[in-house]
Design a protein around this motif. Structure first.
Motif, mmCIF file in Angstrom:
data_model
loop_
_atom_site.group_PDB
_atom_site.id
_atom_site.type_symbol
_atom_site.label_atom_id
_atom_site.label_comp_id
_atom_site.label_asym_id
_atom_site.label_seq_id
_atom_site.Cartn_x
_atom_site.Cartn_y
_atom_site.Cartn_z
ATOM 1 N N ALA A 51 0.813 -1.220 0.000
ATOM 2 C CA ALA A 51 0.000 0.000 0.000
ATOM 3 C C ALA A 51 0.843 1.264 0.000
ATOM 4 O O ALA A 51 0.458 2.264 -0.608
ATOM 5 N N VAL A 52 1.993 1.241 0.682
ATOM 6 C CA VAL A 52 2.782 2.465 0.836
ATOM 7 C C VAL A 52 3.892 2.624 -0.204
ATOM 8 O O VAL A 52 4.670 3.571 -0.127
ATOM 9 N N VAL A 53 3.949 1.749 -1.185
ATOM 10 C CA VAL A 53 4.921 1.904 -2.265
ATOM 11 C C VAL A 53 4.630 3.228 -2.979
ATOM 12 O O VAL A 53 3.467 3.549 -3.255
ATOM 13 N N ASP A 54 5.670 4.003 -3.252
ATOM 14 C CA ASP A 54 5.482 5.270 -3.970
ATOM 15 C C ASP A 54 4.718 5.027 -5.264
ATOM 16 O O ASP A 54 5.056 4.124 -6.033
ATOM 17 N N GLY A 55 3.689 5.826 -5.479
ATOM 18 C CA GLY A 55 2.908 5.722 -6.702
ATOM 19 C C GLY A 55 1.845 4.639 -6.699
ATOM 20 O O GLY A 55 1.162 4.449 -7.703
#
Length: 98
Positions: A51-55
């Protein structure tokens, strides 16, 4: 007409509660599905990390769920199930991460 618009919005955005049910049933044997939960399979990232991966976005998750992966079984989810799973995963982001 309003009923059709509401149905389209429900499919587009998904229901995170239904998504939680889906991920427990389908994904939890490999992935940690709750915020901070370790994955049973060390090679499978937990959903909070995804969920918190950039983009990371609805579009990116939709593509990922429709694409075959060597280490992941091919999932057959309806478009509504995918939307629900996506809503659940993106809901794991903290407000500061959105």
């Amino acid at each position: 007409m309003l009923a059709l618009q509401a149905a389209a919005l429900a499919e587009e955005y998904g229901d995170p509660i239904q998504g939680a049910i889906q991920v427990q049933r389908v994904c939890s044997t490999c992935h940690g599905v709750a915020r901070g939960e370790a994955s049973p399979n060390a090679a499978a990232p937990n959903f909070n990390a995804i969920a918190v991966v950039d983009g990371m976005s609805e579009v990116a998750l939709n593509v990922a769920l429709l694409t075959s992966h060597r280490q992941m079984p091919n999932l057959i989810l309806s478009s509504q199930e995918r939307s629900d799973v996506i809503a659940f995963i993106l809901g794991l982001k903290r407000p500061s991460e959105r």
